[in-house]
Write an enzyme that holds these catalytic residues in place. Structure first.
Site, PDB file in Angstrom:
ATOM      1  NE  ARG A   1     -10.276  -5.845   3.755  1.00 30.44           N
ATOM      2  CZ  ARG A   1      -9.337  -4.989   3.777  1.00 30.44           C
ATOM      3  NH1 ARG A   1      -8.761  -4.331   2.763  1.00 30.44           N
ATOM      4  NH2 ARG A   1      -8.525  -4.786   4.760  1.00 30.44           N
TER       5      ARG A   1
ATOM      6  N   GLY B   1     -11.233  -1.954   3.443  1.00 34.89           N
ATOM      7  CA  GLY B   1     -10.184  -1.856   4.361  1.00 34.89           C
ATOM      8  C   GLY B   1     -10.201  -0.380   4.931  1.00 34.89           C
ATOM      9  CG  ASP B   2      -6.611   0.633   6.939  1.00 43.16           C
ATOM     10  OD1 ASP B   2      -6.400  -0.127   5.994  1.00 43.16           O
ATOM     11  OD2 ASP B   2      -5.590   1.323   7.326  1.00 43.16           O
TER      12      ASP B   2
ATOM     13  CB  THR C   1      -0.985  -0.112   1.285  1.00 41.56           C
ATOM     14  OG1 THR C   1      -1.906  -0.996   1.225  1.00 41.56           O
ATOM     15  CG2 THR C   1      -1.741   1.384   1.528  1.00 41.56           C
TER      16      THR C   1
END
Ligand code: ASP
Length: 353
Positions: free
Chosen positions: A245, A247-248, A217
């Site tokens: 899904r 993520g943050d 990332t």
């Protein structure tokens, strides 16, 4: 008469004393002395969880790319550009580089497809924008910036985000297969073979368990010459994540946060943990309410709040102090500031100017 005058003086004195006490109580308790603000500061991460591998060529190429990203950001800030512009350009550059898990090079989900998340935030006015689960946007960070500037919303997801993107010539739309690389293609094929064999209860050992799951990332935080902070994060998410899904990284407060009063933060790691613990905001909140340094805030979260191995955090405070730390095997990172700092670090490798 004299006793009346004495009583009035006594009451007046008490009121004066009480109001002083009140004023003192309201004064923030400061443990730090006033610091000089740097003209600019910038930090970048290229994901936690990966330490340099065996191929020297690949390691060097990744370091060189981070160096180039740092040069891009530094140049913008040196020339008086905004931190918001710097973080967007840095992240955009890394999204285009297949060596990182963001934009081209993103990891695949459980269906072999690519779903990307990104967010950006300005510490000046807390304006922010994010996109989640986009499949055809070459540079998700640019779309996140457009959500911030061209809508009254913060987060657009999947089809709605893709449809919104069509209004802007600066957004490049690509096929989902654009995000694939040789590495992820091979990893997906091997995963399919393993799935097939395990279905038939056959031996798997001759097929390498290569999932393409290294984390890469990308994120950037910066302080500019006007004292404005900004943060940006972009990712393909976790390898083999469930379809849908999120993520943050596109969740403001979890993966990204910026507030001129405290700091700018970008996170990397197991997104679910960063969401549960509202990590990016927690760095800022600890600085604001506990009056601790950026270093103390980041380190305490990594050691006391998150579990070992969860990931890493980069942050820059309002004076340009940078802190980058992680609880994984490694985190590729880079930092520069107006005092002459310029370094790229990954494992034991270091690059200067
Ligand atoms: N935080 C990202 C996510 O959970 C992944 C990473 O940083 O490696 O989507």
């Amino acid at each position: 008469m004299a006793s009346k005058l004495f009583a009035i003086c006594l009451i007046f004195g008490f009121v004066l004393h009480a109001s002083n006490l009140d004023a003192q109580d309201k004064k923030p308790v400061s443990t730090s002395t006033k610091q000089k603000r740097k003209t600019y500061a910038i930090a970048i991460h290229g994901g936690a969880g990966s330490s340099p591998g065996r191929s020297e060529k690949a390691n060097k190429a990744r370091m060189a790319s981070l160096k180039k990203a740092l040069e891009i950001g530094t140049k913008i800030l040196e020339n008086g550009g905004t931190s918001l512009h710097a973080v967007e350009e840095v992240v955009k550059f890394l999204e285009d580089d297949p060596q990182f898990n963001a934009g081209k090079g993103a990891v695949f989900n459980s269906q072999g497809k690519f779903e990307l998340d990104a967010s950006i935030m300005s510490g000046k006015d807390k304006s922010c924008g994010a996109v989640a689960g986009v499949k055809t946007i070459k540079n998700p960070i640019t779309l996140a910036r457009l959500v911030m500037t061209k809508t009254r919303h913060v987060l657009l997801a999947t089809d709605g985000a893709e449809q919104f993107a069509k209004n802007f010539s600066e957004v490049t739309i690509v096929e989902n297969s654009y995000f694939q690389t040789e590495r992820s293609k091979k990893a997906w094929e091997q995963l399919q073979q393993r799935r097939e064999l395990s279905k038939r209860k056959l031996k798997l050992s001759h097929i390498p368990q290569h999932t393409g799951s290294y984390r890469g990332t990308v994120g950037c935080v910066a302080l500019d010459s006007s004292g404005n902070l900004a943060a940006a994060t972009s990712t393909g998410g976790l390898s083999r994540k469930k379809f849908g899904r999120v993520g943050d990284s596109p969740i403001v407060g979890a993966g990204t946060y910026a507030d001129n009063a405290t700091c700018a933060v970008s996170c990397t790691g197991t997104g679910e943990q960063y969401i549960r613990n509202v990590v990016a905001y927690d760095v800022s909140a600890r600085m604001k309410y506990k009056n601790v340094s950026v270093q103390q805030a980041v380190d305490t979260i990594l050691s006391d709040v998150l579990n070992k191995g969860d990931g890493g955090i980069i942050a820059v405070d309002k004076n340009g102090n940078i802190h980058m730390n992680f609880s994984t095997r490694g985190m590729a990172r880079a930092a520069a500031d107006s005092d002459g700092r310029f370094e790229v670090i990954w494992g034991k490798m270091k690059l200067g100017k």
